[in-house]
Design a protein around this motif. Structure first.
Motif, PDB file in Angstrom:
ATOM      1  N   HIS A 121     159.740  67.638   0.068  1.00 48.64           N
ATOM      2  CA  HIS A 121     160.401  66.615   1.444  1.00 48.64           C
ATOM      3  C   HIS A 121     161.220  67.124   1.590  1.00 48.64           C
ATOM      4  N   GLY A 122     162.406  67.527   1.183  1.00 56.06           N
ATOM      5  CA  GLY A 122     163.625  66.950   0.857  1.00 56.06           C
ATOM      6  C   GLY A 122     164.306  68.320   1.528  1.00 56.06           C
ATOM      7  N   TYR A 123     163.885  69.420   1.735  1.00 54.20           N
ATOM      8  CA  TYR A 123     164.201  70.162   2.586  1.00 54.20           C
ATOM      9  C   TYR A 123     164.477  70.156   4.306  1.00 54.20           C
ATOM     10  N   GLU A 124     162.877  69.129   4.883  1.00 49.85           N
ATOM     11  CA  GLU A 124     162.684  69.117   5.744  1.00 49.85           C
ATOM     12  C   GLU A 124     163.983  67.690   6.789  1.00 49.85           C
ATOM     13  N   LEU A 125     164.944  67.191   5.522  1.00 52.02           N
ATOM     14  CA  LEU A 125     165.472  65.879   6.161  1.00 52.02           C
ATOM     15  C   LEU A 125     167.321  66.991   6.852  1.00 52.02           C
ATOM     16  N   ASP A 126     167.671  68.328   5.702  1.00 48.53           N
ATOM     17  CA  ASP A 126     168.250  69.023   6.831  1.00 48.53           C
ATOM     18  C   ASP A 126     169.357  68.375   6.554  1.00 48.53           C
ATOM     19  N   GLN A 127     169.620  68.159   5.485  1.00 51.85           N
ATOM     20  CA  GLN A 127     170.556  68.305   4.632  1.00 51.85           C
ATOM     21  C   GLN A 127     171.692  67.081   5.543  1.00 51.85           C
ATOM     22  N   GLY A 128     170.896  66.080   5.845  1.00 56.63           N
ATOM     23  CA  GLY A 128     171.171  64.685   6.399  1.00 56.63           C
ATOM     24  C   GLY A 128     171.187  63.458   5.357  1.00 56.63           C
ATOM     25  N   ARG A 129     171.998  62.492   5.942  1.00 58.02           N
ATOM     26  CA  ARG A 129     172.166  61.469   5.208  1.00 58.02           C
ATOM     27  C   ARG A 129     170.972  61.252   4.097  1.00 58.02           C
ATOM     28  N   ILE A 130     171.261  60.598   2.852  1.00 60.48           N
ATOM     29  CA  ILE A 130     169.124  60.226   2.477  1.00 60.48           C
ATOM     30  C   ILE A 130     169.705  59.082   1.486  1.00 60.48           C
ATOM     31  N   GLY A 131     168.784  57.942   1.279  1.00 58.10           N
ATOM     32  CA  GLY A 131     168.914  56.513   0.574  1.00 58.10           C
ATOM     33  C   GLY A 131     167.962  56.660  -0.453  1.00 58.10           C
ATOM     34  N   GLU A 167     166.359  53.277   8.604  1.00 58.84           N
ATOM     35  CA  GLU A 167     167.605  52.405   8.088  1.00 58.84           C
ATOM     36  C   GLU A 167     166.922  51.133   7.224  1.00 58.84           C
ATOM     37  N   VAL A 168     167.642  50.830   6.578  1.00 52.16           N
ATOM     38  CA  VAL A 168     168.075  50.169   5.664  1.00 52.16           C
ATOM     39  C   VAL A 168     168.537  48.989   5.804  1.00 52.16           C
ATOM     40  N   GLU A 169     168.392  47.990   6.343  1.00 51.54           N
ATOM     41  CA  GLU A 169     168.833  46.548   6.729  1.00 51.54           C
ATOM     42  C   GLU A 169     169.564  46.108   5.706  1.00 51.54           C
ATOM     43  N   LEU A 170     170.396  45.520   5.024  1.00 49.44           N
ATOM     44  CA  LEU A 170     170.905  45.001   4.110  1.00 49.44           C
ATOM     45  C   LEU A 170     171.263  43.411   4.277  1.00 49.44           C
ATOM     46  N   ARG A 171     170.790  42.233   2.779  1.00 54.95           N
ATOM     47  CA  ARG A 171     170.692  41.319   3.119  1.00 54.95           C
ATOM     48  C   ARG A 171     172.048  40.471   4.059  1.00 54.95           C
ATOM     49  N   ASP A 172     172.630  41.325   3.506  1.00 51.76           N
ATOM     50  CA  ASP A 172     174.383  41.098   4.334  1.00 51.76           C
ATOM     51  C   ASP A 172     174.366  40.885   6.003  1.00 51.76           C
ATOM     52  N   GLY A 173     173.402  42.011   6.542  1.00 48.05           N
ATOM     53  CA  GLY A 173     173.479  41.841   7.838  1.00 48.05           C
ATOM     54  C   GLY A 173     173.598  43.386   8.387  1.00 48.05           C
ATOM     55  N   ARG A 174     174.370  44.609   7.324  1.00 43.23           N
ATOM     56  CA  ARG A 174     174.334  45.924   7.640  1.00 43.23           C
ATOM     57  C   ARG A 174     173.419  46.315   7.786  1.00 43.23           C
ATOM     58  N   VAL A 175     173.410  47.173   8.395  1.00 44.96           N
ATOM     59  CA  VAL A 175     172.678  48.490   9.066  1.00 44.96           C
ATOM     60  C   VAL A 175     173.147  49.738   8.011  1.00 44.96           C
ATOM     61  N   LEU A 176     172.640  50.539   7.568  1.00 41.98           N
ATOM     62  CA  LEU A 176     172.840  52.167   7.231  1.00 41.98           C
ATOM     63  C   LEU A 176     171.198  52.781   7.147  1.00 41.98           C
ATOM     64  N   PRO A 177     171.665  54.213   8.405  1.00 42.10           N
ATOM     65  CA  PRO A 177     170.839  55.317   9.119  1.00 42.10           C
ATOM     66  C   PRO A 177     170.513  55.894   7.765  1.00 42.10           C
ATOM     67  N   PHE A 178     169.222  56.655   7.962  1.00 43.71           N
ATOM     68  CA  PHE A 178     169.164  57.762   7.040  1.00 43.71           C
ATOM     69  C   PHE A 178     168.270  59.086   7.528  1.00 43.71           C
ATOM     70  N   ALA A 179     168.552  59.792   7.855  1.00 39.34           N
ATOM     71  CA  ALA A 179     168.363  60.729   7.319  1.00 39.34           C
ATOM     72  C   ALA A 179     166.099  60.756   7.022  1.00 39.34           C
ATOM     73  N   GLY A 180     166.049  59.576   5.969  1.00 42.03           N
ATOM     74  CA  GLY A 180     165.075  59.673   4.986  1.00 42.03           C
ATOM     75  C   GLY A 180     165.014  59.093   3.828  1.00 42.03           C
ATOM     76  N   LEU A 181     163.964  58.622   3.036  1.00 40.70           N
ATOM     77  CA  LEU A 181     164.518  57.831   2.215  1.00 40.70           C
ATOM     78  C   LEU A 181     163.789  58.157   1.124  1.00 40.70           C
ATOM     79  N   PHE A 182     164.485  57.742  -0.415  1.00 40.47           N
ATOM     80  CA  PHE A 182     163.268  58.297  -1.937  1.00 40.47           C
ATOM     81  C   PHE A 182     163.933  56.877  -2.128  1.00 40.47           C
ATOM     82  N   THR A 183     162.306  57.082  -3.213  1.00 37.91           N
ATOM     83  CA  THR A 183     161.941  55.836  -3.745  1.00 37.91           C
ATOM     84  C   THR A 183     160.571  56.378  -4.925  1.00 37.91           C
ATOM     85  N   ALA A 184     161.214  56.083  -6.679  1.00 42.16           N
ATOM     86  CA  ALA A 184     160.413  56.270  -7.678  1.00 42.16           C
ATOM     87  C   ALA A 184     159.314  55.135  -7.646  1.00 42.16           C
ATOM     88  N   THR A 185     158.349  55.446  -7.266  1.00 36.41           N
ATOM     89  CA  THR A 185     157.436  55.087  -7.597  1.00 36.41           C
ATOM     90  C   THR A 185     156.639  54.542  -8.948  1.00 36.41           C
TER      91      THR A 185
END
Length: 294
Positions: free
Chosen positions: A134-144, A203-221
């Motif tokens: 799935h990485g290629y389709e994010l078009d080198q955007g921001r990744i979380g 978009e990742v909303e952090l507990r301190d209220g900040r919002v970080l927008p990303f093209a896509g997110l990854f997590t190791a399940t």
């Protein structure tokens, strides 16, 4: 009496069944219809099928397999395995019982997702585990990268190949100084504020209220067999960095004679391509076990 009962009719199971069908062996496939990548709209990295809807790949593969007259397909969930080599019995939740000389477990795995509100809703759409898929389709955007444990560090180190990476540790691990230095040398930003929820597309909303927008997110399940059949039958399982899987030898036979396993449930890492290859090998080895029984 079937030559082989294949439990699980996704990519690995069908690839194995195809080899056996082409050897004119009687094969029964029992499938519960729960493909692991059913949440994704497109499958990538599979030669000849890149960018195709995985449901379409599955349907065409199933059509081709069922063109062989020695293949029988049963929709349902296998519930128990009894007996032994050359005289197995598989029962289903619907109450049917089938006999077979060999068993192939191709049940796949279930993903254990981080308990973050909004993440599961986006799984397979904007939240992923495999950058090659799935990485290629994010078009080198921001990744979380949302950490779940030690494997997450590997993800964060690898993903700068696909875009600008922020590693959200989320309290899942504590980075050593040398690990921090390594990540920074790769251009990875480190964010240690816990994640509150996922919103929008990615978009990742952090507990301190900040919002970080990303093209896509990854997590190791973490993963575990999607069915309890292997454990209930007494097959040996092992805990790997990616989760629990069935132990097999080089022929894909489990610790129980006559029971084989392939695909995500019996190997790591995971992808459609690797599952198909593993299934094809398992099918050939199952055939050999019928030709030259020990």
């Amino acid at each position: 009496m079937q030559d082989v009962i294949v439990i699980g009719g996704s990519y690995a199971g069908m690839a194995a069944a195809l080899q056996l069908a082409r050897a004119r062996r009687k094969v029964l496939v029992i499938d519960a219809g729960q493909r692991r990548n059913r949440f994704a709209s497109y499958s990538h990295g599979f030669l000849g099928q890149d960018g195709v809807d995985p449901a379409r790949i599955w349907a065409e593969a199933c059509r081709q397999l069922l063109a062989y007259p020695t293949v029988t397909w049963v929709e349902g969930s296998a519930s128990t395995i009894a007996g032994g080599k050359d005289e197995f019995r598989v029962s289903t939740a619907a109450g049917d019982t089938f006999a077979g000389r060999r068993i192939l477990l191709a049940t796949g795995v279930a993903d254990r997702l981080p308990d973050i509100p909004g993440l599961a809703d986006r799984w397979g759409r904007t939240v992923f585990h495999c950058p090659y898929c799935h990485g290629y389709e994010l078009d080198q955007g921001r990744i979380g990268v949302i950490a779940t444990g030690a494997m997450s560090l590997h993800q964060a180190q690898l993903l700068p190949e696909w875009g600008e990476v922020t590693f959200l540790t989320n309290g899942a691990l504590t980075l050593e100084p040398e690990q921090r230095d390594d990540l920074r040398s790769r251009g990875v930003a480190i964010e240690e504020t816990p994640v509150a929820r996922i919103a929008g597309e990615a978009e990742v909303e952090l507990r301190d209220g900040r919002v970080l927008p990303f093209a896509g997110l990854f997590t190791a399940t973490g993963t575990e067999p999607a069915s309890p059949l292997a454990e209930a039958a007494g097959c040996e399982l092992i805990e790997t960095p990616m989760g629990r899987q069935i132990v097999t030898d080089e022929t894909k036979e489990t610790s129980l004679p006559g029971i084989f396993a392939c695909g995500d449930v019996a190997r790591a890492p995971h992808s459609v391509s690797l599952a198909v290859g593993d299934g094809a090998w398992a099918g050939a080895q199952l055939h050999r076990s019928l030709v030259w029984p020990e």
